[in-house]
Design a protein around this motif. Structure first.
Motif, mmCIF file in Angstrom:
data_model
loop_
_atom_site.group_PDB
_atom_site.id
_atom_site.type_symbol
_atom_site.label_atom_id
_atom_site.label_comp_id
_atom_site.label_asym_id
_atom_site.label_seq_id
_atom_site.Cartn_x
_atom_site.Cartn_y
_atom_site.Cartn_z
ATOM 1 N N LYS A 141 -30.774 77.193 -96.519
ATOM 2 C CA LYS A 141 -29.409 77.894 -96.997
ATOM 3 C C LYS A 141 -29.308 79.285 -96.051
ATOM 4 N N ILE A 142 -28.370 79.679 -96.160
ATOM 5 C CA ILE A 142 -27.921 80.814 -95.232
ATOM 6 C C ILE A 142 -27.152 81.864 -96.248
ATOM 7 N N HIS A 184 -35.647 75.310 -97.701
ATOM 8 C CA HIS A 184 -35.829 74.385 -98.839
ATOM 9 C C HIS A 184 -37.218 74.106 -99.027
ATOM 10 N N ASN A 185 -38.115 73.932 -97.938
ATOM 11 C CA ASN A 185 -39.752 73.628 -97.946
ATOM 12 C C ASN A 185 -40.267 74.406 -96.912
ATOM 13 N N GLU A 222 -46.853 76.305 -90.954
ATOM 14 C CA GLU A 222 -46.359 76.330 -89.667
ATOM 15 C C GLU A 222 -45.058 76.863 -89.446
ATOM 16 N N ARG A 223 -44.108 76.675 -90.362
ATOM 17 C CA ARG A 223 -42.981 77.537 -90.149
ATOM 18 C C ARG A 223 -43.249 79.016 -89.933
ATOM 19 N N SER A 224 -44.066 79.465 -90.693
ATOM 20 C CA SER A 224 -44.403 80.657 -90.960
ATOM 21 C C SER A 224 -44.825 81.328 -89.503
ATOM 22 N N ALA A 225 -46.010 80.307 -89.255
ATOM 23 C CA ALA A 225 -46.752 80.987 -88.003
ATOM 24 C C ALA A 225 -45.779 80.867 -87.034
ATOM 25 N N ILE A 267 -44.276 83.321 -97.567
ATOM 26 C CA ILE A 267 -42.891 83.410 -96.663
ATOM 27 C C ILE A 267 -41.723 82.288 -97.173
ATOM 28 N N LEU A 268 -40.611 82.755 -97.178
ATOM 29 C CA LEU A 268 -39.595 81.769 -97.747
ATOM 30 C C LEU A 268 -38.497 81.694 -96.564
#
Length: 422
Positions: free
Chosen positions: A26-27, A41-42, A46-49, A85-86
């Motif tokens: 969401k923005i 959402h999830n 990996e996204r954080s890195a 981290i979200l």
């Protein structure tokens, strides 16, 4: 109200209002002026890195000094009070329109009148310039599509959804892959490929970039036409895989009666399209690079010539006549209707300046006039974007030359009369 902390700067950010939602997240608007937040959402490690690599090594934004953001790059990671981290903080792009609103004739005439063929060329050059900068940083856009490119009334563009790029960590060499792509912009060698299993290349981006430039200049997709191959027409993914585009050498897809001829554009642009869609169908290295497109558009734009009949028509000098007047008669529809009142499109120049922080040459697009983005605005807009490094090349209509010649003749005759009789 949710409050999150920027991981790198320590600043606390309030999420104010949800403005968009997608499959990924969401923005939100935030209490930090000029910035939005994307919350996944999830969230995953990996996204954080990947986000940390992006925040640590941003590309040079070529128009930041002009107050415009060309690349909506992650500014900082957002974490909760427990350190999880979200999502991330990113710059907000204001007043941008998706590309389809300027390249689709019917949408353009309703929502962005005055955005003529010159400005479509300028937009294409800005897209190519921005992607060239990303490629020089070894970033791969991957999901090149018109929805991820926003355009201003000046022709300046902003590329968004940058967290979907493929990112290489230059310290560790690790590739953070992109898991997304859009079929109508995906090159033939990626047909039926699972994006999560392969590293992508800027050669793949070259194909999507050529599609975007085609859409801007021609108003449709190059793999959309009349099928003459028998049976049912394949879907667009299969047509791309087969190399069947409307002006292909041995294509089973042909132009329709309303297709725009390929030779209306500058010959160098025509050459690049053929290299991409013919030669590049089986040889990705043959596709023109983003720099090739930028250079070709820099040549093509000054060659655009104003029509003597309709003030919003411009055509390539190599075509020798106004194609848009010709098309208006043929299909009874004007792709670039006349703008009431005075209008003078100023053709910009490209200026290379050195970024003092990175010591790199950065290409910036300088413009001297904006065209209206909606009908409520006047036909002639002031407040030009200028720079001490730029020199504008105005295009003046033939009627103005005639007026200048008449005025000059009157002045000379007056001088002669004064000399003879006084």
């Amino acid at each position: 109200m949710v409050r999150l902390q920027c991981k790198n700067s320590g600043e606390w950010i309030d999420l104010v209002k949800e403005i968009n939602s997608s499959g990924e997240g969401k923005i939100y608007t935030t209490n930090k002026t000029g910035f939005l937040a994307k919350i996944y959402h999830n969230p995953t490690p990996e996204r954080s890195a990947k986000l940390q690599v992006m925040a640590n090594d941003p590309p040079t934004d070529p128009t930041l000094s002009q107050g415009h953001i060309s690349i909506a790059w992650p500014k900082d990671l957002l974490q909760d009070s427990g350190g999880s981290i979200l999502g991330f903080l990113m710059p907000e792009i204001k007043n941008g329109q998706t590309l389809i609103k300027v390249y689709s004739p019917r949408l353009r005439n309703k929502q962005t009148p005055g955005f003529n063929w010159v400005y479509l060329h300028i937009t294409a050059m800005n897209v190519a310039s921005t992607i060239d900068i990303l490629h020089k940083k070894n970033y791969v856009v991957c999901d090149i599509k018109q929805q991820n490119l926003l355009v201003q009334s000046t022709g300046q563009i902003s590329i968004i959804d940058t967290d979907s790029f493929q990112i290489r960590d230059k310290i560790t060499g690790k590739i953070h892959r992109s898991h997304v792509g859009s079929g109508e912009y995906t090159p033939p060698e990626m047909f039926n490929v699972d994006f999560t299993t392969v590293d992508r290349s800027e050669l793949h981006d070259r194909f999507g970039l050529a599609i975007i430039i085609w859409q801007l200049l021609f108003g449709n997709h190059p793999f959309s036409g009349e099928w003459v191959g028998g049976a049912n027409q394949p879907n667009i993914d299969k047509l791309i895989h087969q190399g069947d585009w409307i002006y292909g050498k041995s294509s089973k897809l042909k132009p329709t009666p309303i297709s725009i001829p390929l030779n209306v554009i500058h010959p160098e642009l025509e050459r690049l399209f053929r290299k991409c869609f013919d030669d590049g169908n089986r040889t990705p290295y043959a596709r023109p690079s983003a720099a090739d497109w930028k250079n070709a558009l820099e040549v093509a734009i000054p060659e655009l010539t104003p029509c003597s009949s309709i003030n919003n028509h411009y055509y390539a000098r190599s075509y020798a006549k106004c194609y848009w007047c010709q098309r208006k008669i043929q299909i009874n529809y004007d792709a670039f209707p006349a703008i009431h009142g005075s209008i003078r499109t100023q053709i910009p120049v490209t200026v290379s300046v050195k970024n003092n922080k990175t010591n790199q040459q950065v290409t910036t697009i300088q413009q001297t006039q904006t065209l209206p983005i909606n009908k409520s605005q006047p036909a002639q807009v002031s407040n030009p974007i200028t720079s001490s490094n730029s020199v504008a090349k105005p295009v003046i209509f033939k009627e103005n030359w005639k007026k200048a010649l008449i005025a000059g003749a009157i002045f000379i005759i007056g001088c002669i009369i004064c000399i003879v009789f006084f």
